[in-house]
Design a protein around this motif. Structure first.
Motif, short mmCIF file in Angstrom:
data_model
loop_
_atom_site.label_atom_id
_atom_site.label_comp_id
_atom_site.label_asym_id
_atom_site.label_seq_id
_atom_site.Cartn_x
_atom_site.Cartn_y
_atom_site.Cartn_z
N GLY A 8 0.81 -1.21 0.00
CA GLY A 8 0.00 0.00 0.00
C GLY A 8 0.85 1.26 0.00
O GLY A 8 0.58 2.21 -0.75
N GLU A 9 1.88 1.28 0.83
CA GLU A 9 2.79 2.43 0.88
C GLU A 9 3.53 2.60 -0.45
O GLU A 9 3.70 3.72 -0.94
CB GLU A 9 3.79 2.27 2.03
N PHE A 10 3.98 1.49 -1.00
CA PHE A 10 4.66 1.54 -2.29
C PHE A 10 3.76 2.16 -3.36
O PHE A 10 4.18 3.04 -4.12
CB PHE A 10 5.11 0.14 -2.70
N LEU A 11 2.51 1.69 -3.43
CA LEU A 11 1.59 2.21 -4.45
C LEU A 11 1.24 3.67 -4.21
O LEU A 11 1.10 4.44 -5.17
CB LEU A 11 0.34 1.34 -4.52
N LYS A 13 3.21 5.94 -3.00
CA LYS A 13 4.36 6.71 -3.49
C LYS A 13 4.46 6.63 -5.02
O LYS A 13 4.79 7.61 -5.68
CB LYS A 13 5.63 6.22 -2.83
N ALA A 14 4.16 5.45 -5.56
CA ALA A 14 4.22 5.29 -7.03
C ALA A 14 3.20 6.18 -7.72
O ALA A 14 3.47 6.72 -8.80
CB ALA A 14 4.01 3.82 -7.40
N LYS A 15 2.03 6.36 -7.12
CA LYS A 15 0.98 7.20 -7.72
C LYS A 15 1.43 8.65 -7.89
O LYS A 15 0.90 9.38 -8.72
CB LYS A 15 -0.29 7.16 -6.86
N GLN A 16 2.42 9.05 -7.13
CA GLN A 16 2.93 10.42 -7.21
C GLN A 16 3.96 10.58 -8.33
O GLN A 16 4.40 11.69 -8.62
CB GLN A 16 3.56 10.81 -5.87
N ASP A 21 0.85 6.08 -14.41
CA ASP A 21 -0.28 5.82 -15.31
C ASP A 21 0.07 4.88 -16.46
O ASP A 21 -0.82 4.31 -17.08
CB ASP A 21 -0.83 7.13 -15.88
N ASN A 22 1.34 4.71 -16.76
CA ASN A 22 1.78 3.84 -17.85
C ASN A 22 2.51 2.60 -17.36
O ASN A 22 3.28 2.02 -18.11
CB ASN A 22 2.69 4.62 -18.81
#
Length: 175
Positions: A8-11, A13-16, A21-22
């Motif tokens: 959850g934490e990884f995702l 941070k990844a969303k930022q 999106d790709n």
């Protein structure tokens, strides 16, 4: 719980990140764990693992209960990304070529499962066939020889092919 939190934490941070999106994320375990009573000497719960393909801007949410093995990840990913590739593995793109069965190994046993039957080969030479969907613990190898032979042939052909590929250097990445 820690793994769930970490993902959850990884995702978050990844969303930022601009690349989120790709990106197609793949989450997969290497094994399950023993759950409840195991009717057979090859615990199916230990072989049952989730795999998640996560790309909220690319893929629509869905649940797929087809047979898939770790060997299928590469061709399935390439298919999801619509990329050309040479498949020199024993895996398949499970969305384009669903499996009718899958084989696996555990310690001193080889298993193969389809939608009704569980075949177990033990390295001591004994083998069994169970109608696992009903929880039946009776070895039905003698009463269903065609089903036993189908699963046995599939499992051993996969292992023999993998051994041939390995011994003939067909598993190397060539540049």
């Amino acid at each position: 719980a820690y793994a769930d939190w970490s993902i959850g934490e990884f995702l978050k941070k990844a969303k930022q990140s601009a690349w989120f999106d790709n990106t197609l994320f793949v989450f997969v375990a290497d094994h399950g764990f023993r759950v409840g009573d195991n009717a057979y000497d090859l615990a199916l719960s230990y072989q049952h693992i989730p795999i998640f393909f996560y790309a909220p801007r690319i893929l629509k949410p869905s649940i797929n209960n087809q047979f898939i093995g770790q060997i299928d990840i590469f061709p399935t990913l390439m298919g999801l990304m619509n990329m050309r590739y040479t498949n020199n593995t024993l895996g398949t793109d499970i969305f384009k070529d669903p499996r009718s069965c899958i084989y696996f190994s555990a310690d001193d046993k080889l298993g193969c499962i389809d939608k009704q039957w569980l075949y177990i080969y033990r390295f001591n030479g004994s083998e069994s066939l169970y109608e696992y969907t009903t929880g039946n613990k009776e070895n039905m190898a003698n009463t269903h020889p065609a089903e036993l032979e189908t699963l046995r042939k599939y499992a051993f052909s996969q292992i023999q092919t993998a051994e041939w590929m390995y011994s003939h250097n067909k598993t190397m990445i060539h540049k």
